[in-house]
Design an enzyme around this catalytic site. Structure first.
Site, PDB file in Angstrom:
ATOM      1  N   CYS A 233      42.395  15.712 100.062  1.00 41.92           N
ATOM      2  CA  CYS A 233      42.042  17.030 100.862  1.00 41.92           C
ATOM      3  C   CYS A 233      42.384  16.729 102.438  1.00 41.92           C
ATOM      4  O   CYS A 233      42.274  15.983 102.971  1.00 41.92           O
ATOM      5  CB  CYS A 233      40.656  17.365 100.769  1.00 41.92           C
ATOM      6  SG  CYS A 233      40.131  18.781 101.543  1.00 41.92           S
TER       7      CYS A 233
ATOM      8  N   ASP B 202      51.547  76.786 123.253  1.00 42.01           N
ATOM      9  CA  ASP B 202      50.537  76.168 124.042  1.00 42.01           C
ATOM     10  C   ASP B 202      49.873  77.095 124.754  1.00 42.01           C
ATOM     11  O   ASP B 202      48.566  77.241 125.035  1.00 42.01           O
ATOM     12  CB  ASP B 202      51.154  75.242 125.004  1.00 42.01           C
ATOM     13  CG  ASP B 202      51.624  73.814 124.447  1.00 42.01           C
ATOM     14  OD1 ASP B 202      51.373  73.491 123.321  1.00 42.01           O
ATOM     15  OD2 ASP B 202      52.953  73.186 124.908  1.00 42.01           O
TER      16      ASP B 202
ATOM     17  N   ASP C  34      55.773  54.048 102.951  1.00 40.78           N
ATOM     18  CA  ASP C  34      54.857  52.716 103.484  1.00 40.78           C
ATOM     19  C   ASP C  34      53.986  53.562 104.724  1.00 40.78           C
ATOM     20  O   ASP C  34      54.526  53.427 105.705  1.00 40.78           O
ATOM     21  CB  ASP C  34      56.013  51.929 103.798  1.00 40.78           C
ATOM     22  CG  ASP C  34      55.174  50.373 103.907  1.00 40.78           C
ATOM     23  OD1 ASP C  34      54.075  50.360 103.463  1.00 40.78           O
ATOM     24  OD2 ASP C  34      55.750  49.632 104.351  1.00 40.78           O
TER      25      ASP C  34
ATOM     26  N   TYR D  44      50.202  63.039  97.667  1.00 40.49           N
ATOM     27  CA  TYR D  44      50.746  62.802  96.665  1.00 40.49           C
ATOM     28  C   TYR D  44      49.927  63.183  95.297  1.00 40.49           C
ATOM     29  O   TYR D  44      50.390  62.931  94.286  1.00 40.49           O
ATOM     30  CB  TYR D  44      51.179  61.280  96.527  1.00 40.49           C
ATOM     31  CG  TYR D  44      50.275  60.181  96.901  1.00 40.49           C
ATOM     32  CD1 TYR D  44      49.433  59.884  95.745  1.00 40.49           C
ATOM     33  CD2 TYR D  44      50.431  59.656  98.247  1.00 40.49           C
ATOM     34  CE1 TYR D  44      48.486  58.899  96.394  1.00 40.49           C
ATOM     35  CE2 TYR D  44      49.384  58.598  98.411  1.00 40.49           C
ATOM     36  CZ  TYR D  44      48.396  58.344  97.173  1.00 40.49           C
ATOM     37  OH  TYR D  44      47.418  57.307  97.808  1.00 40.49           O
TER      38      TYR D  44
ATOM     39  N   CYS E 198      40.125  20.407  95.584  1.00 41.92           N
ATOM     40  CA  CYS E 198      39.402  19.178  96.225  1.00 41.92           C
ATOM     41  C   CYS E 198      37.931  19.391  95.365  1.00 41.92           C
ATOM     42  O   CYS E 198      37.230  20.397  95.466  1.00 41.92           O
ATOM     43  CB  CYS E 198      39.154  19.367  97.735  1.00 41.92           C
ATOM     44  SG  CYS E 198      37.631  18.613  98.625  1.00 41.92           S
TER      45      CYS E 198
ATOM     46  N   CYS F 294      32.913  20.085 101.791  1.00 45.10           N
ATOM     47  CA  CYS F 294      34.215  20.466 102.447  1.00 45.10           C
ATOM     48  C   CYS F 294      34.087  21.746 103.171  1.00 45.10           C
ATOM     49  O   CYS F 294      33.689  22.784 102.388  1.00 45.10           O
ATOM     50  CB  CYS F 294      35.303  20.511 101.191  1.00 45.10           C
ATOM     51  SG  CYS F 294      36.799  20.751 101.903  1.00 45.10           S
TER      52      CYS F 294
ATOM     53  N   GLU G 193      55.296  78.906 124.253  1.00 45.05           N
ATOM     54  CA  GLU G 193      54.663  80.254 123.464  1.00 45.05           C
ATOM     55  C   GLU G 193      53.307  79.771 122.917  1.00 45.05           C
ATOM     56  O   GLU G 193      52.120  80.316 122.873  1.00 45.05           O
ATOM     57  CB  GLU G 193      55.349  81.063 122.774  1.00 45.05           C
ATOM     58  CG  GLU G 193      56.390  81.795 123.436  1.00 45.05           C
ATOM     59  CD  GLU G 193      57.287  82.314 122.525  1.00 45.05           C
ATOM     60  OE1 GLU G 193      57.032  83.683 122.576  1.00 45.05           O
ATOM     61  OE2 GLU G 193      58.188  81.722 121.648  1.00 45.05           O
TER      62      GLU G 193
ATOM     63  N   CYS H 114      38.623  17.210 104.214  1.00 46.33           N
ATOM     64  CA  CYS H 114      37.621  16.331 104.025  1.00 46.33           C
ATOM     65  C   CYS H 114      37.861  15.018 103.831  1.00 46.33           C
ATOM     66  O   CYS H 114      36.977  14.091 103.807  1.00 46.33           O
ATOM     67  CB  CYS H 114      36.476  17.224 103.313  1.00 46.33           C
ATOM     68  SG  CYS H 114      37.003  17.100 101.517  1.00 46.33           S
TER      69      CYS H 114
ATOM     70  N   LYS I 295      57.690  56.132  97.203  1.00 45.72           N
ATOM     71  CA  LYS I 295      56.623  55.148  97.817  1.00 45.72           C
ATOM     72  C   LYS I 295      56.539  55.210  99.140  1.00 45.72           C
ATOM     73  O   LYS I 295      57.367  54.121  99.812  1.00 45.72           O
ATOM     74  CB  LYS I 295      56.264  54.112  97.054  1.00 45.72           C
ATOM     75  CG  LYS I 295      55.312  53.464  97.235  1.00 45.72           C
ATOM     76  CD  LYS I 295      55.309  52.059  96.301  1.00 45.72           C
ATOM     77  CE  LYS I 295      53.726  51.335  96.414  1.00 45.72           C
ATOM     78  NZ  LYS I 295      53.456  50.729  97.971  1.00 45.72           N
TER      79      LYS I 295
ATOM     80  N   GLU J 171      58.187  59.722  92.357  1.00 42.21           N
ATOM     81  CA  GLU J 171      57.867  60.242  93.754  1.00 42.21           C
ATOM     82  C   GLU J 171      58.273  58.861  94.706  1.00 42.21           C
ATOM     83  O   GLU J 171      58.114  57.773  94.192  1.00 42.21           O
ATOM     84  CB  GLU J 171      56.497  60.809  94.065  1.00 42.21           C
ATOM     85  CG  GLU J 171      56.080  61.772  93.347  1.00 42.21           C
ATOM     86  CD  GLU J 171      54.350  61.751  93.362  1.00 42.21           C
ATOM     87  OE1 GLU J 171      53.871  61.873  94.372  1.00 42.21           O
ATOM     88  OE2 GLU J 171      53.854  61.426  92.208  1.00 42.21           O
TER      89      GLU J 171
END
Length: 667
Positions: free
Chosen positions: A405, A38, A117, A224, A423, A429, A36, A408, A115, A113
């Site tokens: 290092c 659609d 993700d 939020y 370094c 470098c 209906e 280098c 959280k 609240e």
């Protein structure tokens, strides 16, 4: 008459479909079948095609998408999207509460609240209509993704009831577990790789170029917080209830509580029951409920003082450490990295984890081929937290930290009292050269469009640039031979570099990459000294006199400008036209009227907002403090100011002035 009837029919259908969308996607209440719905949608699409003069940018028909966005413009947030400070224990929360009690009067209530993700979004509404949707980006600016957001059924395109003329509402775009599983079933059936986790899939969906593809994904938007001026709320909890009445999907799990003990009960409950939720969640956000108290508490450079994210204990897995490698940062700092046997952790496949420094390796006694325990710090960055010694090979060899290092070969240095090795080959470098230029072009610094980190590395490798000052002498014909560099890309790069000449002085100062000089410190130095020449000639003793500049920062600034190479860089940037002093416009708005004076601002004001008042203090050379002490010069007192501030100011003999007194003072 027929045309008028058609307009009424179109508007009636739009309202009916909006209500069905709201009932199903926000209230979780179905009143008609999909067939209906659609059928009605197709009728509306047909009528809108026949009568384009009745076009509505927020029609339910636009939720199916179809708009193609090739470039997502960068938009500056009207109100910054801050990060949140994290806590992991009862002690953390009690410390937070104690800090706040020193700054505000009265009982503190909290709104708890979950959280969720997902991917953060900022939606702008004007006169009840959605006009813009912008991703979080770096908090200061993000990408405009309005066409894609309009396809998400739980985002209202038109609001119900009475609402402010203009406001932003922030939320999280999430992908429910059920929808994510269905998407992966379809991908596997089609012979495609399944998506890794709901969060990354939700985030990636926002930048799809074809909004009709976004419409196929079962994304939801959980709201939020509301931000704006003169919104008419007294509390955060009240604002959530209002948002729900306007048509936003605000999670019902939020709860108003009176103490940290009740906050901890809420955390304990959801830590145990979060697996029953339809979405990913990694913790609880606790906010001071009273909006006046929120204003009093204000913000640090990175986060609101009135909010805290409590992170649930991170997932932990064990795997084999195959190799330890060493990364070189732009400042020369060496970071050891554990290369691991790939392992699934908190929805992603982890192959690498930080080992931080030599002391951490020694403390954990981490060795190659060990079985190690890995978790995500704050469920974001993987880190090694221990070794399973029961599985260690008897022939294993203790880890010896590198002396030279890895890039280098220069012998490493470690300053007394510092955890990291460095370094010292600053200008020879490769990762340091590339890292400094990448920092220079970054969003918060010079924000050079058309130039990314990979292109910087290619430019350095090709010998076209050796430092960031070289960017301003690049020509189109120089960059065209680079890998994957087309004509249009070359034009964008050169134009982006030239446009960056307009970037203000404080951001240029931050872009230079002086150790310990972040955004906030760069602003403080720029405001105090007003030009690069004044900073270059300042001594350590003079620098530490600037608000919030400590000896460590002062030493680093003096050391940077003592180097002939740095002086040469500045001169070349000057010759290229960069802003190396505050603009005339900024200087015109600044005076030294309030120099050496410290103000505490408290209460509600009528002629200017609290933030405008603070800016006026700083623009006129004064300092704003959040708490009263013997160093306070004036307390600017508005209506509803807490009695403890008044009592303390009176006891210390501090001048108490009104908003009008203050405005007269700067006039």
């Amino acid at each position: 008459m027929d045309k008028m009837n058609k307009e009424e029919q179109i508007n009636a259908l739009r309202e009916e479909l909006r209500q069905h969308n709201y009932n199903y996607y926000v209230l979780d209440k179905r009143e008609i079948s999909d067939f209906e719905f659609d059928t009605k949608l197709k009728t509306l699409q047909k009528l809108e095609a026949e009568y384009p003069e009745f076009y509505d940018a927020n029609s339910p028909t636009l939720r199916v998408g179809g708009q193609v966005t090739k470039n997502f413009p960068t938009i500056k947030h009207t109100h910054r999207m801050y990060s949140l400070d994290n806590s992991y224990s009862r002690e953390d929360l009690l410390d937070w509460e104690n800090r706040m009690k020193k700054l505000v009067d009265g009982q503190i209530q909290y709104t708890c609240e979950l959280k969720y993700d997902g991917a953060s979004i900022s939606l702008t509404y004007e006169h009840g209509l959605l006009v813009q949707a912008v991703t979080r980006g770096d908090g200061f600016q993000g990408d405009e993704v309005t066409n894609n957001i309009k396809t998400i059924k739980s985002v209202p395109l038109k609001l119900n009831g009475e609402y402010p003329d203009t406001f932003d509402i922030r939320g999280e775009i999430v992908l429910p577990y059920a929808g994510f599983a269905k998407m992966n079933e379809e991908r596997i059936a089609a012979g495609e790789e399944p998506y890794a986790n709901p969060r990354n899939t939700a985030s990636g969906s926002l930048k799809l170029q074809d909004s009709s593809e976004v419409a196929k994904r079962p994304l939801e938007c959980l709201l939020y917080t509301i931000v704006g001026d003169h919104l008419g709320f007294a509390s955060h909890h009240e604002s959530l209830e209002k948002a729900r009445s306007w048509g936003f999907k605000v999670p019902n799990e939020s709860k108003l509580v009176d103490s940290i003990e009740e906050v901890l009960e809420y955390i304990a409950y959801w830590d145990k029951h979060r697996s029953e939720l339809p979405y990913e969640t990694d913790g609880v956000v606790i906010k001071v409920n009273n909006l006046y108290q929120q204003e009093e508490l204000g913000f640090t450079a990175k986060a609101p003082r009135w909010a805290m994210a409590y992170k649930f204990k991170a997932d932990q897995v064990s795997t084999r450490l195959k190799e330890i490698t060493y990364q070189v940062g732009r400042t020369g700092a060496i970071t050891p990295v554990a290369n691991l046997e790939p392992i699934a952790l908190a929805g992603t496949v982890v192959k690498r984890a930080s080992l931080h420094n030599a002391d951490q390796i020694a403390k954990l006694d981490v060795r190659v081929n060990d079985t190690v325990f890995v978790e995500k710090g704050g469920e974001i960055i993987p880190k090694i937290v221990g070794v399973d010694f029961t599985k260690r090979d008897s022939k294993s060899i203790p880890t010896t930290y590198i002396q030279n290092c890895s890039e280098c070969g220069t012998p490493l240095l470690r300053a007394e009292g510092e955890a990291q090795h460095y370094c010292p080959n600053t200008f020879g470098c490769f990762p340091q050269i590339v890292g400094r230029i990448q920092h220079f072009i970054s969003r918060k610094a010079m924000d050079i469009e058309g130039l990314g980190g990979e292109t910087v590395a290619l430019l350095v490798k090709a010998g076209l640039i050796k430092d960031y000052a070289d960017l301003y002498t690049l020509k189109k014909e120089d960059v065209l031979p680079l890998e994957r560099m087309a004509e249009k890309s070359a034009d964008n790069l050169i134009q982006g570099v030239q446009k960056s000449i307009e970037i203000p002085f404080e951001r240029v100062l931050f872009a230079l990459g002086i150790r310990y000089v972040g955004e906030t410190v760069a602003k403080k130095l720029a405001k105090h000294y007003k030009s690069i020449d004044a900073i270059m000639s300042a001594t350590e003793e003079q620098l530490v006199m600037v608000d919030e500049i400590g000896i460590k920062i002062a030493e680093s600034v003096v050391e940077f400008f003592k180097q002939p190479y740095s002086v040469s860089l500045i001169n070349r940037l000057r010759a290229s036209g960069l802003q190396l002093e505050l603009s005339a416009e900024k200087l015109a708005s600044q005076t030294t009227t309030l120099a050496d004076k410290t103000f505490v601002v408290s209460g509600v004001f009528t002629q200017v907002t609290r933030n405008e008042l603070k800016k006026l203090i700083e623009d006129n050379g004064g300092k704003v403090s959040s708490s009263i002490s013997a160093k306070t010069s004036f307390l600017v007192a508005g209506d509803k100011m807490g009695p403890s501030k008044l009592e303390k100011a009176t006891k210390l003999g501090i001048s108490i002035i009104s908003e009008v007194d203050f405005l007269n003072m700067i006039r």
